[in-house]
Design a protein around this motif. Structure first.
Motif, mmCIF file in Angstrom:
data_model
loop_
_atom_site.group_PDB
_atom_site.id
_atom_site.type_symbol
_atom_site.label_atom_id
_atom_site.label_comp_id
_atom_site.label_asym_id
_atom_site.label_seq_id
_atom_site.Cartn_x
_atom_site.Cartn_y
_atom_site.Cartn_z
ATOM 1 N N VAL A 7 -57.636 12.260 -40.343
ATOM 2 C CA VAL A 7 -57.858 13.346 -41.295
ATOM 3 C C VAL A 7 -59.330 13.336 -41.698
ATOM 4 C CG1 VAL A 7 -57.200 14.329 -43.518
ATOM 5 C CG2 VAL A 7 -55.491 13.125 -42.121
ATOM 6 N N ASP A 32 -59.560 18.817 -39.558
ATOM 7 C CA ASP A 32 -60.461 19.015 -40.694
ATOM 8 C C ASP A 32 -60.129 20.343 -41.362
ATOM 9 O OD1 ASP A 32 -63.429 17.520 -41.343
ATOM 10 O OD2 ASP A 32 -63.036 19.453 -42.309
ATOM 11 N N LYS A 33 -60.210 20.353 -42.689
ATOM 12 C CA LYS A 33 -59.968 21.581 -43.449
ATOM 13 C C LYS A 33 -61.031 22.640 -43.149
ATOM 14 C CE LYS A 33 -57.760 19.789 -47.686
ATOM 15 N NZ LYS A 33 -57.955 19.657 -49.151
ATOM 16 N N THR A 214 -57.511 23.117 -40.807
ATOM 17 C CA THR A 214 -56.170 22.542 -40.872
ATOM 18 C C THR A 214 -56.054 21.547 -42.013
ATOM 19 O OG1 THR A 214 -55.921 22.769 -38.470
ATOM 20 C CG2 THR A 214 -54.417 21.254 -39.585
ATOM 21 N N ASP A 215 -55.067 21.741 -42.867
ATOM 22 C CA ASP A 215 -54.723 20.779 -43.906
ATOM 23 C C ASP A 215 -53.669 19.837 -43.335
ATOM 24 O OD1 ASP A 215 -53.349 19.512 -46.157
ATOM 25 O OD2 ASP A 215 -54.466 20.921 -47.423
ATOM 26 N N TYR A 216 -53.875 18.544 -43.523
ATOM 27 C CA TYR A 216 -52.962 17.592 -42.889
ATOM 28 C C TYR A 216 -51.531 17.723 -43.401
ATOM 29 C CZ TYR A 216 -52.769 14.192 -46.788
ATOM 30 O OH TYR A 216 -52.523 13.562 -47.975
ATOM 31 N N HIS A 217 -51.359 18.192 -44.628
ATOM 32 C CA HIS A 217 -50.001 18.385 -45.151
ATOM 33 C C HIS A 217 -49.192 19.357 -44.281
ATOM 34 C CE1 HIS A 217 -52.092 17.057 -48.920
ATOM 35 N NE2 HIS A 217 -50.973 16.355 -49.042
ATOM 36 N N MET A 228 -52.013 6.850 -39.301
ATOM 37 C CA MET A 228 -52.987 7.804 -39.830
ATOM 38 C C MET A 228 -54.250 7.088 -40.273
ATOM 39 S SD MET A 228 -52.825 10.232 -43.267
ATOM 40 C CE MET A 228 -51.356 11.149 -42.781
ATOM 41 N N TYR A 230 -57.266 8.112 -42.788
ATOM 42 C CA TYR A 230 -57.507 9.125 -43.807
ATOM 43 C C TYR A 230 -58.907 8.964 -44.380
ATOM 44 C CZ TYR A 230 -56.803 11.890 -48.072
ATOM 45 O OH TYR A 230 -56.919 12.819 -49.081
ATOM 46 N N TYR A 237 -54.752 11.964 -51.945
ATOM 47 C CA TYR A 237 -53.696 11.469 -51.053
ATOM 48 C C TYR A 237 -52.470 11.030 -51.856
ATOM 49 C CZ TYR A 237 -51.189 8.856 -47.494
ATOM 50 O OH TYR A 237 -50.207 8.420 -46.642
#
Length: 397
Positions: A7, A32-33, A214-217, A228, A230, A237
């Motif tokens: 992430v 990555d967001k 992309t948000d990991y959620h 993972m 992070y 988190y």
């Protein structure tokens, strides 16, 4: 099935991704967001064709041969020594404070020996040194503290230096010679074709897949992975279980000017005037030749993307609670400035990421012994016969 979900595609995530993919043949998904890789080091050519750093100046410097040699696998370098001037009392003087700073500011002609005596004569005795104010006044006295540090720090951090940990101003040296380089590290250079180009090569391995915006959620229950890594904010988190860790943010105002050169050096600090803290001219950093030039103004603020962890004891106490949770979370590894709530330079993040890779690969573990003694474990263990200690990966006897 990916071996690792990473992430964050900044230095921490990208370095670990590359090592896992190239050295251990692991399948890695890095997300990555943001709509780009390279994190805050992201650079790009603006509409006028000038290479700029979107999130403010990033200047690479390190004393670590391991870090420099590693990054050299993915970029050629342009030698660059960073220099900064500060606008004080209507003059532009070298920063960090050095011999020329004092002579120009006060109209003196002191030697290196005499300026050392000058600093001693104005320094205040502070015992113990706890705050950022203590650090400065104990080195150069109250007047220089007011001229160079107090208001700059207030703008940057939103609080007085007397409220901040000593680590903030300890980063800035005071010199008795004419060395006007901002850094004195062994290796000082900029990626020849920019940071983003270096990151593209870092992440070019066929075992690495990249998802941006992309948000990991959103993918946790969709894309299978084993472990993972992070690199985002640690408090986020854990859903802010112990409260929100404070960060300082920045607003960047970019401007392209129809002239070849604007500033006398790469960065000019403004400790006492304007709402911004500093102005950077990118062509000094990149070496680019162009008939126009581009600058960025930095406005510190409380809200926005998290850039700087705020170093105060109460914040460290909150982070330590999150660290206990992080250490007890199986299958998730926390690395980087945001995930470990540390004000790291780029090279320190790379070093931290390389250390995590060694741990994940079983190549090396660092064990802390009593009184700060460290040893490194290679393989299954080592015996310290002289002190009667036998250490293995399963425990200490």
């Amino acid at each position: 099935m990916f071996d690792y979900l990473i992430v964050g595609a900044g230095f921490a995530g990208s370095v670990v991704a590359e090592r896992l993919a190239s050295q251990l043949n692991k399948k890695v998904l890095i997300i990555d967001k943001r709509p780009h890789i390279a994190g805050n080091a992201f650079d790009h050519y603006n509409e006028d064709g000038i290479l700029v750093h979107r999130y403010g100046p990033h200047i690479f410097h390190t004393n670590s041969k391991e870090v420099f040699d590693y990054l050299s696998l993915f970029t050629a370098w342009r030698p660059y020594e960073h220099r900064v001037l500060a606008s004080v009392d209507g003059q532009l003087v070298p920063m960090p404070i050095n011999l020329d700073t004092i002579n120009k500011l006060y109209g003196l002609s002191l030697t290196s020996f005499e300026v050392d005596d000058f600093f001693k004569s104005v320094a205040e005795e502070v015992t113990p040194v706890r705050t950022s104010e203590d650090v400065v006044v104990s080195k150069v006295g109250r007047e220089l503290y007011e001229k160079f540090f107090r208001n700059y720090t207030r703008k940057q951090w939103g609080m007085d230096p007397s409220e901040l940990d000593k680590s903030v101003t300890s980063r800035v040296p005071v010199r008795t010679n004419r060395d006007d380089r901002y850094f004195t590290d062994t290796y000082q250079a900029m990626p020849l074709h920019g940071f983003t180009c270096m990151f593209e090569k870092l992440l070019a391995h066929p075992n690495i897949k990249i998802m941006l915006n992309t948000d990991y959620h959103d993918i946790l229950d969709v894309i299978p992975f084993r472990e993972m890594i992070y690199t985002g904010p640690v408090d986020e988190y854990f859903d802010f279980k112990y409260g929100k860790l404070p960060y300082r943010s920045l607003e960047f105002k970019h401007e392209t000017l129809d002239k070849a050169v604007h500033l006398p050096t790469a960065v000019v600090n403004f400790p006492n005037e304007h709402a911004y803290t500093r102005v950077t001219e990118f062509k000094y950093l990149t070496g680019q030749q162009h008939h126009k030039t581009s600058v960025v103004y930095e406005y510190p603020q409380a809200e926005g993307d998290p850039y700087y962890p705020v170093p105060r004891p109460e914040n460290a106490a909150i982070y330590n609670q999150y660290k206990k949770l992080a250490d007890a979370t199986p299958g998730v590894h926390f690395v980087g400035r945001l995930a470990t709530y540390k004000y790291y330079n780029m090279d320190q993040v790379v070093a931290q990421a390389l250390t995590l890779f060694k741990k994940l690969s079983g190549q090396e573990e660092k064990i802390e012994l009593l009184d700060g003694v460290q040893i490194r474990l290679n393989g299954n263990g080592v015996k310290l016969k002289d002190v009667g200690v036998s250490i293995s990966k399963n425990g200490t006897h």
